[in-house]
Scaffold this motif. Structure first.
Motif, PDB file in Angstrom:
ATOM      1  N   ALA A  57       0.788  13.920   0.556  1.00  0.00           N
ATOM      2  CA  ALA A  57       2.428  13.731   0.620  1.00  0.00           C
ATOM      3  C   ALA A  57       2.942  14.189   1.864  1.00  0.00           C
ATOM      4  O   ALA A  57       3.307  15.555   1.919  1.00  0.00           O
ATOM      5  CB  ALA A  57       3.036  14.381  -0.736  1.00  0.00           C
ATOM      6  N   ASN A  58       3.113  13.398   2.943  1.00  0.00           N
ATOM      7  CA  ASN A  58       3.530  13.941   4.254  1.00  0.00           C
ATOM      8  C   ASN A  58       4.970  13.770   4.213  1.00  0.00           C
ATOM      9  O   ASN A  58       5.796  13.492   3.457  1.00  0.00           O
ATOM     10  CB  ASN A  58       3.069  12.714   5.202  1.00  0.00           C
ATOM     11  CG  ASN A  58       3.568  11.400   5.129  1.00  0.00           C
ATOM     12  OD1 ASN A  58       3.500  11.124   4.172  1.00  0.00           O
ATOM     13  ND2 ASN A  58       4.039  11.056   6.181  1.00  0.00           N
ATOM     14  N   GLU A  90       5.913   8.484  -7.254  1.00  0.00           N
ATOM     15  CA  GLU A  90       6.467   9.769  -7.619  1.00  0.00           C
ATOM     16  C   GLU A  90       7.438  10.186  -6.374  1.00  0.00           C
ATOM     17  O   GLU A  90       7.357   9.751  -5.142  1.00  0.00           O
ATOM     18  CB  GLU A  90       5.203  10.772  -7.596  1.00  0.00           C
ATOM     19  CG  GLU A  90       4.137  10.526  -8.585  1.00  0.00           C
ATOM     20  CD  GLU A  90       3.013  11.235  -8.544  1.00  0.00           C
ATOM     21  OE1 GLU A  90       3.215  12.490  -8.569  1.00  0.00           O
ATOM     22  OE2 GLU A  90       2.072  10.907  -8.976  1.00  0.00           O
ATOM     23  N   VAL A  91       8.060  11.066  -6.561  1.00  0.00           N
ATOM     24  CA  VAL A  91       9.233  11.665  -5.781  1.00  0.00           C
ATOM     25  C   VAL A  91       8.587  12.069  -4.396  1.00  0.00           C
ATOM     26  O   VAL A  91       8.776  11.741  -3.341  1.00  0.00           O
ATOM     27  CB  VAL A  91       9.970  12.788  -6.303  1.00  0.00           C
ATOM     28  CG1 VAL A  91      10.850  13.557  -5.284  1.00  0.00           C
ATOM     29  CG2 VAL A  91      10.875  12.366  -7.400  1.00  0.00           C
ATOM     30  N   LYS A  92       7.385  12.705  -4.591  1.00  0.00           N
ATOM     31  CA  LYS A  92       6.796  13.295  -3.373  1.00  0.00           C
ATOM     32  C   LYS A  92       6.343  12.162  -2.445  1.00  0.00           C
ATOM     33  O   LYS A  92       5.936  12.394  -1.210  1.00  0.00           O
ATOM     34  CB  LYS A  92       5.552  14.308  -3.648  1.00  0.00           C
ATOM     35  CG  LYS A  92       4.444  13.652  -4.482  1.00  0.00           C
ATOM     36  CD  LYS A  92       3.435  14.696  -4.693  1.00  0.00           C
ATOM     37  CE  LYS A  92       2.413  14.182  -5.594  1.00  0.00           C
ATOM     38  NZ  LYS A  92       1.323  15.144  -5.849  1.00  0.00           N
ATOM     39  N   TYR A  93       6.017  11.056  -3.052  1.00  0.00           N
ATOM     40  CA  TYR A  93       5.630   9.859  -2.185  1.00  0.00           C
ATOM     41  C   TYR A  93       6.648   8.772  -1.787  1.00  0.00           C
ATOM     42  O   TYR A  93       6.238   8.045  -0.977  1.00  0.00           O
ATOM     43  CB  TYR A  93       4.551   9.039  -2.998  1.00  0.00           C
ATOM     44  CG  TYR A  93       3.242   9.971  -3.194  1.00  0.00           C
ATOM     45  CD1 TYR A  93       2.663  10.511  -2.217  1.00  0.00           C
ATOM     46  CD2 TYR A  93       2.754  10.081  -4.360  1.00  0.00           C
ATOM     47  CE1 TYR A  93       1.518  11.333  -2.298  1.00  0.00           C
ATOM     48  CE2 TYR A  93       1.697  10.884  -4.656  1.00  0.00           C
ATOM     49  CZ  TYR A  93       0.870  11.376  -3.813  1.00  0.00           C
ATOM     50  OH  TYR A  93      -0.361  12.275  -3.842  1.00  0.00           O
ATOM     51  N   LYS A 136      10.589   7.012   3.866  1.00  0.00           N
ATOM     52  CA  LYS A 136      10.300   7.444   2.428  1.00  0.00           C
ATOM     53  C   LYS A 136      11.896   7.378   2.014  1.00  0.00           C
ATOM     54  O   LYS A 136      12.825   7.841   2.984  1.00  0.00           O
ATOM     55  CB  LYS A 136       9.826   8.663   1.957  1.00  0.00           C
ATOM     56  CG  LYS A 136       8.117   8.698   2.417  1.00  0.00           C
ATOM     57  CD  LYS A 136       7.673   9.938   2.623  1.00  0.00           C
ATOM     58  CE  LYS A 136       7.400  10.643   1.168  1.00  0.00           C
ATOM     59  NZ  LYS A 136       6.728  12.072   1.562  1.00  0.00           N
ATOM     60  N   TYR A 137      11.909   7.266   0.666  1.00  0.00           N
ATOM     61  CA  TYR A 137      13.656   7.479   0.041  1.00  0.00           C
ATOM     62  C   TYR A 137      14.456   6.611   1.017  1.00  0.00           C
ATOM     63  O   TYR A 137      15.545   7.262   1.066  1.00  0.00           O
ATOM     64  CB  TYR A 137      13.828   9.179   0.321  1.00  0.00           C
ATOM     65  CG  TYR A 137      12.759  10.072  -0.034  1.00  0.00           C
ATOM     66  CD1 TYR A 137      12.283  10.198  -1.210  1.00  0.00           C
ATOM     67  CD2 TYR A 137      12.164  10.832   0.863  1.00  0.00           C
ATOM     68  CE1 TYR A 137      11.337  11.008  -1.686  1.00  0.00           C
ATOM     69  CE2 TYR A 137      11.181  11.701   0.628  1.00  0.00           C
ATOM     70  CZ  TYR A 137      10.777  11.764  -0.814  1.00  0.00           C
ATOM     71  OH  TYR A 137       9.788  12.756  -1.042  1.00  0.00           O
ATOM     72  N   CYS A 186      -2.379   9.456   9.587  1.00  0.00           N
ATOM     73  CA  CYS A 186      -1.492  10.366   9.945  1.00  0.00           C
ATOM     74  C   CYS A 186      -1.723  10.824  11.695  1.00  0.00           C
ATOM     75  O   CYS A 186      -2.811  11.026  11.690  1.00  0.00           O
ATOM     76  CB  CYS A 186      -1.100  11.417   9.219  1.00  0.00           C
ATOM     77  SG  CYS A 186      -0.003  12.927   9.527  1.00  0.00           S
ATOM     78  N   VAL A 187      -0.468  11.174  12.071  1.00  0.00           N
ATOM     79  CA  VAL A 187      -0.750  11.534  13.716  1.00  0.00           C
ATOM     80  C   VAL A 187      -1.427  12.904  13.661  1.00  0.00           C
ATOM     81  O   VAL A 187      -2.056  13.336  14.672  1.00  0.00           O
ATOM     82  CB  VAL A 187       0.540  11.651  14.425  1.00  0.00           C
ATOM     83  CG1 VAL A 187       1.391  12.508  13.900  1.00  0.00           C
ATOM     84  CG2 VAL A 187       0.386  11.597  15.882  1.00  0.00           C
TER      85      VAL A 187
END
Length: 260
Positions: A75-76, A206-209, A227-228, A130-131
């Motif tokens: 989860a970045n 999920e929230v973390k994702y 995200k979000y 991911c970088v």
């Protein structure tokens, strides 16, 4: 084992490996490192024109089998927005959530999660690069962004899609946490694999994702996948947002175009 295409992705992977070799733990630290910045600037020099010449604008990112899905998906970025309105919605499974679509559109929209789920959907199993140098494969389901844009009616003067998010980044600014935002151009927004994802692995995000809604733009690096998401704004340019580079990470030194 996952086959890795050659071309730009290979170059990015080598660059990411070089960055990872520095032992850096977070994106903000990467942008502070002169060598990492040199790698990122070199990657950015491989411009979009070159990628389009090699792959074409409609070329799909590789898709995988369900058996390839990573057993653990990192989860970045932000993992738990500190926003009271967001927390209140999360506590009630986001039934009160509405995605705002405005700016240079003919018909501004407010779409509930149920309305988004009722629109045509796409499921894809893709790799998140991911970088920082890691990759994970995940299954995503969501509404193609193109369908949302068509419903809103994009005006001819619009060039970019800007995403405003519920999360903020505490980067030491004395004025307080910085609101997270990002952007893509209309070409990326209308790509067949660009979706507003609400499910991961067949279950609500999920929230973390990034619940309840996050961007998947599969031909670009992970830091472009905001995200979000709470608002989408169609704009002619983004020079008056943040520091004018088109996103939180771009304002911190990352390239705006992160094609792979």
């Amino acid at each position: 084992m996952v086959d890795r295409p050659t071309t730009r992705r290979t170059i990015l992977t080598r660059g990411a490996a070089a960055i990872a070799a520095l032992g850096l733990a977070g994106c903000e630290k990467i942008t502070d490192n002169p060598f990492a910045r040199q790698v990122l600037d070199g990657v950015g020099g491989l411009n979009r024109t070159a990628q389009e010449a090699i792959l074409g604008s409609e070329q799909l990112a590789p898709e995988y089998e369900f058996s390839d899905v990573s057993t653990m998906f990192y989860a970045n970025g932000s993992t738990d927005p500190d926003d009271e309105h967001y927390k209140a919605m999360a506590a009630k499974s986001f039934v009160a959530y509405k995605l705002v679509v405005d700016g240079l559109v003919e018909r501004p929209l407010e779409l509930t999660l149920a309305e988004l789920r009722a629109m045509p959907a796409r499921t894809q199993i893709t790799r998140h690069d991911c970088v920082e140098g890691w990759s994970c494969i995940g299954q995503w389901t969501g509404t193609p962004l193109q369908g949302v844009l068509d419903r809103a009616g994009v005006k001819a003067t619009a060039r970019y899609v800007v995403f405003y998010c519920f999360d903020t980044m505490d980067d030491g600014d004395p004025s307080g946490p910085t609101p997270f935002y990002g952007s893509v151009d209309l070409l990326a927004a209308r790509h067949p694999q660009t979706i507003l994802a609400y499910d991961m692995g067949g279950k609500p995000l999920e929230v973390k994702y990034g619940a309840p809604l996050r961007l998947r733009v599969e031909r670009q690096l992970g830091y472009k996948m905001t995200k979000y998401i709470k608002r989408i704004q169609l704009m002619e340019d983004f020079k008056d947002i943040g520091q004018g580079k088109g996103g939180y990470w771009e304002d911190s030194g990352y390239q705006w175009y992160a094609g792979i």
